[in-house]
Design an enzyme around this catalytic site. Structure first.
Site, mmCIF file in Angstrom:
data_model
loop_
_atom_site.group_PDB
_atom_site.id
_atom_site.type_symbol
_atom_site.label_atom_id
_atom_site.label_comp_id
_atom_site.label_asym_id
_atom_site.label_seq_id
_atom_site.Cartn_x
_atom_site.Cartn_y
_atom_site.Cartn_z
ATOM 1 N N CYS A 148 0.984 -1.191 -0.072
ATOM 2 C CA CYS A 148 0.055 -0.005 0.159
ATOM 3 C C CYS A 148 0.812 1.344 0.236
ATOM 4 O O CYS A 148 0.584 2.478 -0.572
ATOM 5 C CB CYS A 148 -0.993 -0.019 1.129
ATOM 6 S SG CYS A 148 -0.142 -0.507 2.575
ATOM 7 N N HIS A 241 -1.846 6.779 3.485
ATOM 8 C CA HIS A 241 -0.274 6.933 3.624
ATOM 9 C C HIS A 241 0.321 8.039 2.797
ATOM 10 O O HIS A 241 -0.219 8.334 1.387
ATOM 11 C CB HIS A 241 0.309 5.793 2.945
ATOM 12 C CG HIS A 241 0.154 4.649 3.616
ATOM 13 N ND1 HIS A 241 -0.336 4.449 5.172
ATOM 14 C CD2 HIS A 241 0.213 3.089 3.361
ATOM 15 C CE1 HIS A 241 -0.416 3.095 5.322
ATOM 16 N NE2 HIS A 241 -0.013 2.252 4.561
#
Ligand code: NAP
Length: 349
Positions: A148, A241
């Site tokens: 990710c 993120h």
């Protein structure tokens, strides 16, 4: 046209919940089976998730009464494809068993990612890598997503790599707590804190983009060839993120050329108008203090990669900031986009 029946493995986890949400009323796929560990098996999804559902919309009605089983292909008969959000401690073995049983696997786990026969697929970046599926001898095929943290980074590198070539990349991540699954990082470790270590993350961040950006030659993926140095940190952000990236190019582009490469970037998901395809794939924010997880996370329903702060790098050439939604673009949403691509290209039979 009837929908393809699918199972969700690891349906109770952070990624599994996103699958359940994103597959609600999906035009191509119908969820028929939900699987998790022995702790959850035998109970309905609604009962198990009463206190574990962490998404702001309600648990979709279709999922509530499905009785969870352990992930075993003999218990998910009728499903042609399984989305996997299984813990890595078990994913490798279970996913292979599904492929052997003729059920395709679209996985978020790390276990099969670096297998040369398995595409590490990011649908806009490397749809051509589906060619290597022919080398898998099982009836069911395994396709994986990348980690990710580097999903958004690789999407921003792709149009730059193709046009200007890349010499080297440095990246610094600020990763959300949902990236560690549920219940994940203890609150006493992360509240008011930064943890400068995430086990195995830097190794993945330094190799996976090279496979994604690789080319297929004679049915094999040849990795892109440049060094990446990664620093990965856990920060007290719930979802999203953020990664600071510096790039040295083979032919240094102008600022306008970088921005234009991002603005015009699209791939097969956009040309095929896949249901989960973000438009734009990459959004550049001009504000000097963006992207921010709180403000930009849900751009394009969490599927658009948001970039900002493009500026000269005094050591390498250019630096910028990337934000992507880790459980959507970095996991379940990307996996669903991959499955939509396979469906549209008739890989699902
Ligand atoms: P998670 O919240 O810990 O969920 C793990 C899932 O696996 C749960 O459904 C759990 O079921 C199931 N499970 C655990 N042990 C099992 C066993 N022995 N047998 C059967 N099922 C078992 O983890 P996650 O964050 O969703 O991550 C899932 C996978 O995706 C991991 O491989 C992770 O590295 C990867 N990933 C995560 C993210 C992210 O942002 N979170 C992003 C990309 C990739 P129970 O609830 O019944 O225990």
């Amino acid at each position: 046209m009837s929908r393809v029946k699918v199972a969700v493995l690891g349906a109770t986890g952070s990624v599994g919940q996103r699958f359940i949400q994103l597959l609600d009323n999906h035009p191509y796929f119908e969820v028929t089976h939900l699987c998790a560990s022995e702790n959850s098996a035998g109970k309905t999804y609604g009962d198990v998730m009463k206190s574990r559902w962490k998404i702001s919309s309600d648990i979709p009605a279709y999922a509530k009464n499905i009785v969870i089983t352990t992930p075993d292909p003999s218990k998910t008969s009728g499903a042609a494809l399984a989305f996997s959000g299984l813990d890595a401690s078990i994913a490798g073995e279970v996913e292979s068993a599904y492929a052997n049983a003729g059920i395709h696997i679209i996985s978020n786990s790390k276990n099969h990612r670096m297998d040369p026969k398995v595409p590490l697929l990011s649908a806009e970046v490397n749809a051509s890598h589906l060619e290597v599926l022919d080398s898998q001898t099982t009836k069911g095929k395994i396709i994986t997503n990348s980690n990710c943290t580097i999903m958004g980074v690789t999407i921003t590198l792709k149009p730059l790599f193709d046009r200007f070539g890349i010499e080297s990349v440095m990246l610094f991540s600020m990763q959300a707590i949902s990236g560690a699954g549920y219940p994940g990082v203890p609150s006493m470790d992360i509240l008011g804190n930064v943890v400068p270590h995430i086990g195995g993350e830097e190794e993945k961040a330094e190799i996976e983009p090279l496979k994604c950006l690789g080319r297929v030659e004679n049915g094999k993926i040849v990795h892109a060839d440049f060094p990446i140095s990664a620093h990965c940190n856990r920060v007290p952000v719930f979802d999203g993120h953020t990664v600071c990236v510096s790039v040295k190019f083979k032919q240094k582009p102008s600022r306008e050329e970088v921005l234009s490469a991002w603005k015009n970037f699209s791939g097969e998901p956009q040309s095929l108008a896949l249901p989960s395809a973000p438009n734009p794939a990459i959004l550049y924010r001009e504000e000097e203090d963006r992207p921010q997880p709180r403000l930009d996370l849900n751009t394009g329903n969490g599927m658009t990669t948001v970039v900002g702060r493009l500026r000269p790098d005094p050591i390498l050439d250019w630096k910028y900031v990337v934000l992507s939604h880790n459980t959507i673009r970095g996991a379940a949403g990307a996996a669903l986009l991959n499955a939509e691509l396979l469906y549209k290209k008739n890989f699902l039979g």
